[in-house]
Motif scaffolding. Structure first.
Motif, PDB file in Angstrom:
ATOM      1  N   ASP A 168     108.699  48.674 -25.275  1.00 33.59           N
ATOM      2  CA  ASP A 168     109.272  48.832 -26.787  1.00 33.59           C
ATOM      3  C   ASP A 168     109.839  50.318 -26.520  1.00 33.59           C
ATOM      4  O   ASP A 168     109.787  50.505 -27.431  1.00 33.59           O
ATOM      5  CB  ASP A 168     108.001  48.601 -27.529  1.00 33.59           C
ATOM      6  N   ILE A 169     110.177  51.147 -25.491  1.00 35.21           N
ATOM      7  CA  ILE A 169     110.228  51.686 -25.342  1.00 35.21           C
ATOM      8  C   ILE A 169     112.536  52.143 -26.723  1.00 35.21           C
ATOM      9  O   ILE A 169     112.517  52.716 -26.749  1.00 35.21           O
ATOM     10  CB  ILE A 169     111.307  53.016 -23.758  1.00 35.21           C
ATOM     11  N   GLY A 170     112.885  51.068 -26.016  1.00 32.52           N
ATOM     12  CA  GLY A 170     114.175  51.441 -26.562  1.00 32.52           C
ATOM     13  C   GLY A 170     114.140  50.870 -27.650  1.00 32.52           C
ATOM     14  O   GLY A 170     115.344  51.022 -28.454  1.00 32.52           O
ATOM     15  N   THR A 171     113.184  49.521 -28.321  1.00 30.55           N
ATOM     16  CA  THR A 171     113.314  49.367 -29.598  1.00 30.55           C
ATOM     17  C   THR A 171     112.773  50.543 -30.382  1.00 30.55           C
ATOM     18  O   THR A 171     112.865  50.372 -31.574  1.00 30.55           O
ATOM     19  CB  THR A 171     112.745  47.900 -29.306  1.00 30.55           C
ATOM     20  N   VAL A 172     111.537  50.842 -29.806  1.00 27.12           N
ATOM     21  CA  VAL A 172     110.487  51.550 -30.724  1.00 27.12           C
ATOM     22  C   VAL A 172     110.398  53.030 -30.313  1.00 27.12           C
ATOM     23  O   VAL A 172     110.574  54.139 -31.427  1.00 27.12           O
ATOM     24  CB  VAL A 172     109.248  50.659 -30.825  1.00 27.12           C
ATOM     25  N   ILE A 173     109.629  53.090 -29.197  1.00 27.32           N
ATOM     26  CA  ILE A 173     109.800  54.522 -29.002  1.00 27.32           C
ATOM     27  C   ILE A 173     110.860  56.183 -28.756  1.00 27.32           C
ATOM     28  O   ILE A 173     110.517  56.908 -29.947  1.00 27.32           O
ATOM     29  CB  ILE A 173     109.328  54.664 -27.371  1.00 27.32           C
ATOM     30  N   ALA A 174     111.742  54.836 -28.806  1.00 27.85           N
ATOM     31  CA  ALA A 174     113.311  56.161 -28.054  1.00 27.85           C
ATOM     32  C   ALA A 174     114.506  55.002 -28.839  1.00 27.85           C
ATOM     33  O   ALA A 174     114.906  54.750 -27.997  1.00 27.85           O
ATOM     34  CB  ALA A 174     113.286  56.396 -26.758  1.00 27.85           C
ATOM     35  N   PRO A 175     114.469  54.686 -29.471  1.00 27.83           N
ATOM     36  CA  PRO A 175     116.076  53.848 -30.057  1.00 27.83           C
ATOM     37  C   PRO A 175     116.524  54.381 -30.009  1.00 27.83           C
ATOM     38  O   PRO A 175     118.231  53.757 -29.881  1.00 27.83           O
ATOM     39  CB  PRO A 175     115.563  53.417 -31.511  1.00 27.83           C
ATOM     40  N   ASP A 176     117.445  55.836 -29.858  1.00 31.80           N
ATOM     41  CA  ASP A 176     118.630  56.854 -29.503  1.00 31.80           C
ATOM     42  C   ASP A 176     118.631  56.849 -28.097  1.00 31.80           C
ATOM     43  O   ASP A 176     119.795  57.914 -28.001  1.00 31.80           O
ATOM     44  CB  ASP A 176     118.257  57.763 -30.310  1.00 31.80           C
ATOM     45  N   ALA A 177     118.152  56.727 -27.872  1.00 29.36           N
ATOM     46  CA  ALA A 177     117.785  57.245 -26.222  1.00 29.36           C
ATOM     47  C   ALA A 177     119.141  56.616 -25.559  1.00 29.36           C
ATOM     48  O   ALA A 177     119.773  56.278 -25.772  1.00 29.36           O
ATOM     49  CB  ALA A 177     117.094  55.700 -25.665  1.00 29.36           C
ATOM     50  N   THR A 178     119.685  57.521 -24.634  1.00 27.10           N
ATOM     51  CA  THR A 178     120.589  57.662 -24.403  1.00 27.10           C
ATOM     52  C   THR A 178     121.180  56.402 -23.196  1.00 27.10           C
ATOM     53  O   THR A 178     122.778  56.084 -23.248  1.00 27.10           O
ATOM     54  CB  THR A 178     121.100  59.661 -22.899  1.00 27.10           C
ATOM     55  N   VAL A 179     120.439  55.828 -22.447  1.00 26.99           N
ATOM     56  CA  VAL A 179     120.581  54.997 -21.972  1.00 26.99           C
ATOM     57  C   VAL A 179     119.353  54.060 -21.735  1.00 26.99           C
ATOM     58  O   VAL A 179     118.125  54.380 -21.686  1.00 26.99           O
ATOM     59  CB  VAL A 179     121.180  55.367 -20.173  1.00 26.99           C
ATOM     60  N   LYS A 180     119.873  53.151 -21.980  1.00 25.40           N
ATOM     61  CA  LYS A 180     119.014  51.500 -22.241  1.00 25.40           C
ATOM     62  C   LYS A 180     118.615  50.767 -20.861  1.00 25.40           C
ATOM     63  O   LYS A 180     120.115  50.043 -21.475  1.00 25.40           O
ATOM     64  CB  LYS A 180     118.623  51.103 -23.545  1.00 25.40           C
ATOM     65  N   ILE A 181     118.010  49.798 -20.252  1.00 26.27           N
ATOM     66  CA  ILE A 181     118.097  49.005 -19.458  1.00 26.27           C
ATOM     67  C   ILE A 181     116.919  48.302 -19.310  1.00 26.27           C
ATOM     68  O   ILE A 181     115.531  48.710 -19.079  1.00 26.27           O
ATOM     69  CB  ILE A 181     117.658  50.219 -17.875  1.00 26.27           C
ATOM     70  N   TYR A 182     116.912  47.639 -19.715  1.00 22.86           N
ATOM     71  CA  TYR A 182     116.071  45.697 -19.742  1.00 22.86           C
ATOM     72  C   TYR A 182     116.040  45.214 -18.064  1.00 22.86           C
ATOM     73  O   TYR A 182     116.775  44.492 -17.719  1.00 22.86           O
ATOM     74  CB  TYR A 182     116.254  45.092 -20.617  1.00 22.86           C
ATOM     75  N   VAL A 183     114.565  45.727 -17.458  1.00 17.31           N
ATOM     76  CA  VAL A 183     114.851  45.218 -16.440  1.00 17.31           C
ATOM     77  C   VAL A 183     114.377  43.987 -16.259  1.00 17.31           C
ATOM     78  O   VAL A 183     113.042  44.099 -16.919  1.00 17.31           O
ATOM     79  CB  VAL A 183     113.967  45.890 -15.517  1.00 17.31           C
ATOM     80  N   THR A 184     114.085  42.887 -15.379  1.00 16.16           N
ATOM     81  CA  THR A 184     113.504  41.805 -15.161  1.00 16.16           C
ATOM     82  C   THR A 184     113.967  40.704 -13.449  1.00 16.16           C
ATOM     83  O   THR A 184     114.908  41.434 -13.688  1.00 16.16           O
ATOM     84  CB  THR A 184     114.218  40.332 -16.189  1.00 16.16           C
TER      85      THR A 184
END
Ligand code: DC
Length: 217
Positions: A116-132
């Protein structure tokens, strides 16, 4: 300007290694947030308490500190399952929120990986990557990793663990695992770790080149 990289994704997708290598490449501090949930789960087990007891789990989360994490054995199969079970309790997530946000707010930035880093912890992050990656490939990676830790488990049981964990982590009400708005998908099914890291670097470089839009102040 702070530079925050948020890496999310399911178990054994490669997100931890990718996040660690990005942190190294950009000289940023790194936090594996799964360790926090693992520590809460392992603490409850050691104290003979139920993983399904929200109050006991929240109490364990409230007293957790980053400095003592390395005193616990958090890498095994049982710790992963316990983490996923305590992670459904909203009180646990609330108790761990500020610790993670504080880490993300460090001057200069940080790399965090989790669900939940990109959704809750750091929604304003510079870069968001979802690895699957496919469940089968992830199960094979986890099976090898567990064998390296000395845990002899049948591949089919590991695959079953992975499927159950995906369903629980993605199906819970509190901050379910999902791809954040603005995240870039990195499917590592047919990639080794070098290729995955290169692809992640390209995503980060593209975000940097695009300028400060969405960057944390
Ligand atoms: O990343 P990991 O496999 O070590 O995570 C273990 C469990 O912890 C995962 O199945 C769900 C939970 N978790 C979470 O809910 N939110 C995070 N940010 C990180 C982990």
């Amino acid at each position: 300007m702070s530079f925050v990289i948020a890496v999310d994704g399911p178990a054994a997708s490669g997100k931890g290694t990718v996040a660690q290598r990005l942190a190294q490449a950009y000289g940023l501090p790194y936090l594996d947030t799964g360790l926090l949930y693992r520590a809460v789960g392992v603490t409850l087990i050691e104290d003979g308490l139920s993983l399904d007891d929200p109050e006991a789990a929240e109490a364990a989360a409230r007293v957790l500190c980053l400095e003592t994490l390395d005193q616990l054995d958090l890498r095994g199969r049982m710790a992963g399952e316990a983490a996923s079970r305590v992670a459904v309790h909203p009180g646990v997530r609330a108790a761990l929120l500020e610790l993670q946000r504080g880490f993300a707010r460090q001057p200069g930035g940080a790399v965090l990986d989790g669900r939940d880093i990109g959704t809750v912890i750091a929604p304003d992050a510079t870069v968001k990557i979802y690895v699957t990656a496919s469940p089968e490939v992830r199960a094979e990676r986890r099976w090898k990793q567990l064998a390296g830790l000395g845990e002899q488990v049948a591949y089919d049981d590991v695959l079953e663990d992975i499927r159950k964990r995906d369903a629980r982590d993605g199906g819970r009400d509190a901050a379910p695992m999902t791809m954040a708005e603005g995240a870039q998908l990195l499917d590592t099914t047919h990639m080794d770790i070098e290729a995955a890291t290169d692809a992640a670097r390209r995503i980060v470089e593209a975000a940097r080149a695009a300028g400060p839009t969405g960057a944390q102040g």
